[in-house]
Write a protein that holds these residues in place. Structure first.
Motif, PDB file in Angstrom:
ATOM      1  N   VAL A  41      17.845 -30.418  30.893  1.00 17.19           N
ATOM      2  CA  VAL A  41      18.107 -31.782  30.615  1.00 17.19           C
ATOM      3  C   VAL A  41      19.168 -31.868  29.412  1.00 17.19           C
ATOM      4  N   ALA A  42      20.251 -32.225  29.678  1.00 15.52           N
ATOM      5  CA  ALA A  42      21.102 -32.073  28.192  1.00 15.52           C
ATOM      6  C   ALA A  42      21.309 -33.447  27.691  1.00 15.52           C
ATOM      7  N   LEU A  43      20.955 -33.934  26.744  1.00 13.35           N
ATOM      8  CA  LEU A  43      21.287 -35.348  26.056  1.00 13.35           C
ATOM      9  C   LEU A  43      22.518 -35.279  25.312  1.00 13.35           C
ATOM     10  N   THR A  44      23.488 -36.315  25.667  1.00 11.29           N
ATOM     11  CA  THR A  44      24.543 -36.299  25.139  1.00 11.29           C
ATOM     12  C   THR A  44      24.643 -37.196  23.912  1.00 11.29           C
ATOM     13  N   GLY A  45      25.715 -36.831  23.031  1.00  5.40           N
ATOM     14  CA  GLY A  45      25.589 -37.668  21.710  1.00  5.40           C
ATOM     15  C   GLY A  45      26.755 -36.889  21.048  1.00  5.40           C
ATOM     16  N   ALA A  46      26.595 -36.989  19.699  1.00  5.09           N
ATOM     17  CA  ALA A  46      27.372 -36.181  18.569  1.00  5.09           C
ATOM     18  C   ALA A  46      27.076 -34.682  19.059  1.00  5.09           C
ATOM     19  N   ASN A  47      28.504 -34.004  19.077  1.00  3.11           N
ATOM     20  CA  ASN A  47      28.471 -32.719  19.323  1.00  3.11           C
ATOM     21  C   ASN A  47      28.166 -32.365  20.717  1.00  3.11           C
ATOM     22  N   SER A  48      28.428 -33.157  21.680  1.00  8.42           N
ATOM     23  CA  SER A  48      28.003 -32.894  23.105  1.00  8.42           C
ATOM     24  C   SER A  48      28.278 -31.802  23.687  1.00  8.42           C
ATOM     25  N   ASN A  49      29.673 -31.039  23.318  1.00  5.75           N
ATOM     26  CA  ASN A  49      30.186 -29.978  23.831  1.00  5.75           C
ATOM     27  C   ASN A  49      29.222 -28.906  23.569  1.00  5.75           C
ATOM     28  N   GLU A  50      28.430 -28.578  22.274  1.00  9.58           N
ATOM     29  CA  GLU A  50      27.708 -27.549  22.095  1.00  9.58           C
ATOM     30  C   GLU A  50      26.418 -27.876  22.942  1.00  9.58           C
ATOM     31  N   ARG A  51      26.075 -29.012  22.942  1.00 11.95           N
ATOM     32  CA  ARG A  51      24.613 -29.268  23.784  1.00 11.95           C
ATOM     33  C   ARG A  51      24.857 -28.900  25.321  1.00 11.95           C
ATOM     34  N   LEU A  52      26.009 -29.352  25.766  1.00  6.53           N
ATOM     35  CA  LEU A  52      26.268 -29.235  27.204  1.00  6.53           C
ATOM     36  C   LEU A  52      26.341 -27.504  27.566  1.00  6.53           C
ATOM     37  N   SER A  53      27.165 -27.209  26.653  1.00  9.60           N
ATOM     38  CA  SER A  53      27.113 -25.641  26.719  1.00  9.60           C
ATOM     39  C   SER A  53      26.052 -24.763  26.773  1.00  9.60           C
ATOM     40  N   ALA A  54      25.129 -25.108  25.707  1.00 13.83           N
ATOM     41  CA  ALA A  54      23.728 -24.417  25.560  1.00 13.83           C
ATOM     42  C   ALA A  54      23.048 -24.843  26.930  1.00 13.83           C
ATOM     43  N   ALA A  55      22.960 -25.962  27.400  1.00 15.10           N
ATOM     44  CA  ALA A  55      22.195 -26.322  28.436  1.00 15.10           C
ATOM     45  C   ALA A  55      23.026 -25.583  29.706  1.00 15.10           C
ATOM     46  N   MET A  56      24.009 -25.333  29.818  1.00 11.93           N
ATOM     47  CA  MET A  56      24.693 -24.790  31.016  1.00 11.93           C
ATOM     48  C   MET A  56      24.194 -23.269  30.688  1.00 11.93           C
ATOM     49  N   GLY A  57      24.231 -22.907  29.880  1.00 14.77           N
ATOM     50  CA  GLY A  57      23.757 -21.397  29.712  1.00 14.77           C
ATOM     51  C   GLY A  57      22.509 -21.137  30.153  1.00 14.77           C
ATOM     52  N   LEU A  58      21.648 -21.983  29.594  1.00 16.06           N
ATOM     53  CA  LEU A  58      20.222 -21.975  30.350  1.00 16.06           C
ATOM     54  C   LEU A  58      20.259 -21.887  31.919  1.00 16.06           C
ATOM     55  N   LEU A  59      20.996 -22.926  32.458  1.00 15.62           N
ATOM     56  CA  LEU A  59      21.017 -22.771  34.052  1.00 15.62           C
ATOM     57  C   LEU A  59      21.633 -21.486  34.295  1.00 15.62           C
ATOM     58  N   GLU A  60      22.559 -20.979  33.789  1.00 17.43           N
ATOM     59  CA  GLU A  60      23.193 -19.893  34.483  1.00 17.43           C
ATOM     60  C   GLU A  60      22.306 -18.853  34.380  1.00 17.43           C
ATOM     61  N   ASP A  61      21.439 -18.770  33.328  1.00 20.43           N
ATOM     62  CA  ASP A  61      20.579 -17.559  32.946  1.00 20.43           C
ATOM     63  C   ASP A  61      19.356 -17.738  33.965  1.00 20.43           C
ATOM     64  N   GLY A  62      19.188 -19.021  34.607  1.00 19.17           N
ATOM     65  CA  GLY A  62      17.772 -18.798  35.536  1.00 19.17           C
ATOM     66  C   GLY A  62      16.847 -19.633  34.952  1.00 19.17           C
ATOM     67  N   TYR A  63      16.865 -20.158  33.784  1.00 20.15           N
ATOM     68  CA  TYR A  63      15.634 -20.942  33.190  1.00 20.15           C
ATOM     69  C   TYR A  63      15.452 -22.277  33.828  1.00 20.15           C
ATOM     70  N   GLY A  64      16.484 -22.751  34.805  1.00 20.62           N
ATOM     71  CA  GLY A  64      16.136 -23.948  35.575  1.00 20.62           C
ATOM     72  C   GLY A  64      16.842 -23.895  36.803  1.00 20.62           C
ATOM     73  N   ARG A  65      16.345 -24.773  37.691  1.00 18.46           N
ATOM     74  CA  ARG A  65      16.897 -24.903  39.203  1.00 18.46           C
ATOM     75  C   ARG A  65      18.140 -25.747  38.969  1.00 18.46           C
ATOM     76  N   ARG A  66      18.177 -26.766  38.285  1.00 14.00           N
ATOM     77  CA  ARG A  66      18.935 -28.038  38.330  1.00 14.00           C
ATOM     78  C   ARG A  66      19.028 -28.504  36.998  1.00 14.00           C
ATOM     79  N   MET A  67      20.181 -29.331  36.777  1.00 14.59           N
ATOM     80  CA  MET A  67      20.591 -29.565  35.467  1.00 14.59           C
ATOM     81  C   MET A  67      20.817 -31.250  35.338  1.00 14.59           C
TER      82      MET A  67
END
Length: 210
Positions: A41-67
């Motif tokens: 789960v990525a929570l949006t807010g200030a500097n959302s780009n960094e948050r979304l990129s980090a969360a997407m990286g976790l999904l791509e690396d198999g740390y979760g099934r869905r985001m």
């Protein structure tokens, strides 16, 4: 005289708490690799780009099934979010959900709960900015209480707060103080609610009645 002494004691306690809070924020990054979970789960807010990129990286690396991206601006499109998250289109199209109902951290927590229950997930990784993480986890734990759903924190560093002398930066000091005060307000709220019965969040009430 006693009132002045009391004020100084309170001020000292508040300032000591601020220093402890700042140390906690700074020590939360870089984050350790989380335990694999079902949802990210990525929570949006200030500097959302960094948050979304980090969360997407976790999904791509198999740390979760869905985001879930919680608190998306209603004016943003799916393509906008894909672009800022730097997501691979195949993975993004199949496994990323956007939440548009949350307008604040309380809303993020409720939106996260509703999504996790809809997906039947019990294990989440929560991604947000380092300074926001303590308050976000307080709000999340408040709504996840007694649901059987657990959440791990994965903090994204804020550049202005990583410097040793962050306290020389007026913007960084303001950010830390404001967030610390919000954190204290949530602690106070939870302490008061702990004295009596707690109403279940809307999503939880709906699940129980169905």
């Amino acid at each position: 005289m006693k009132s002045i002494a009391a004020f100084l004691v309170v001020a000292l306690i508040w300032f000591s708490g601020l220093l402890a809070y700042a140390a906690r924020v700074q020590q939360s990054t870089p984050p350790r690799a989380p335990q694999p979970a079902q949802g990210v789960v990525a929570l949006t807010g200030a500097n959302s780009n960094e948050r979304l990129s980090a969360a997407m990286g976790l999904l791509e690396d198999g740390y979760g099934r869905r985001m879930l991206v919680s608190g998306v601006d209603r004016k943003a499109s799916r393509e906008d979010i894909r672009h800022v998250s730097r997501a691979v289109r195949r993975l993004y199209d199949c496994c990323v959900d956007l939440g548009f109902t949350a307008a604040d951290t309380v809303g993020n927590a409720r939106e996260t709960l509703a999504w996790a229950q809809a997906m039947r997930y019990r294990e989440l990784i929560v991604v947000t900015a380092d300074y926001h993480m303590p308050r976000a986890m307080l709000e999340l734990n408040a709504v996840l209480h007694d649901t059987g759903i657990t959440a791990q924190a994965y903090a994204v560093p804020t550049r202005a707060l990583k410097a040793r002398d962050w306290w020389r930066n007026p913007g960084a000091v303001r950010l830390m103080v404001v967030e610390y005060c919000k954190y204290l307000a949530i602690l106070g709220r939870e302490a008061v609610l702990g004295l009596g019965p707690r109403d279940a969040p809307p999503a939880q009430q709906k699940a129980r009645s169905s």
